[in-house]
Design an enzyme around this catalytic site. Sequence first.
Site, PDB file in Angstrom:
ATOM      1  N   TYR A  54       0.832  -1.210   0.000  1.00 43.40           N
ATOM      2  CA  TYR A  54       0.000   0.000   0.000  1.00 43.40           C
ATOM      3  C   TYR A  54       0.866   1.259   0.000  1.00 43.40           C
ATOM      4  CZ  TYR A  54      -3.788   3.154   1.515  1.00 43.40           C
ATOM      5  OH  TYR A  54      -4.705   4.172   1.610  1.00 43.40           O
ATOM      6  N   LYS A  80       0.948   4.132  -2.968  1.00 38.45           N
ATOM      7  CA  LYS A  80       0.600   5.525  -2.695  1.00 38.45           C
ATOM      8  C   LYS A  80       1.822   6.441  -2.849  1.00 38.45           C
ATOM      9  CE  LYS A  80      -3.779   4.970  -1.780  1.00 38.45           C
ATOM     10  NZ  LYS A  80      -4.830   5.583  -2.621  1.00 38.45           N
TER      11      LYS A  80
END
Length: 215
Positions: free
Chosen positions: A123, A127
């Site tokens: 993640y 991002k």
Amino acid sequence: MFTYRQSEDVARAVGGELRDAGHKVSALRLDLNDKPQLLAALAGEIEANGGFDVVVHNAGMTADQAFFFMDDEQWSSVIDASLNSFFHINKLCLPHMLANRWGRIVVLASISGEAGNRGQANYAAAKGALIAASKSLAKELAAKGILVNVVSPGLIETDMTREIAPQHQEELRRMIPTGRFGRPEEVAKTIRFLTGDDCSYVTGAVLRVNGGLYT
């Protein structure tokens, strides 16, 4: 138009609220991890609507796991949902913006993408890469009237944070200078500014909506 992946009931409710407020809106069920479906469905919407002036990338999914135990699917599914969809969607949406020499692209990143987080290497990577990609795209498009910016939320009252154990939630609140989690509407108001005419000289920026929880 907005897209959703899972709950048709929630999508119907959101669409109803927007229509009640006087907006024309449509909802498209879309799995960003299914590239053929993504490309076909979005191309159809662009043809039907003549293109879009504003694109907000609000997609994200988690598949948390310690890096050593993370499997290929956990890694690639998160990268596909956040990062690869950014590439595919903007490739389709940019021709309309370029022709009009006006557009707004807003990308939702995360504090995890700036500071990292245990169990979220996938993640955080997705991002963090979105931040870098957005800054690069902002430089490419600025002279063409298209602004690209990032909103990086901290801990916001969403389904993700509601899954955190209550005692851990309290520990996290003590780390935030404002003493609370953010509200979704506080993120939405930041996005609204970045997508409007009042935002005319801001591009390549990362606006942190995190209550002072800086990295």
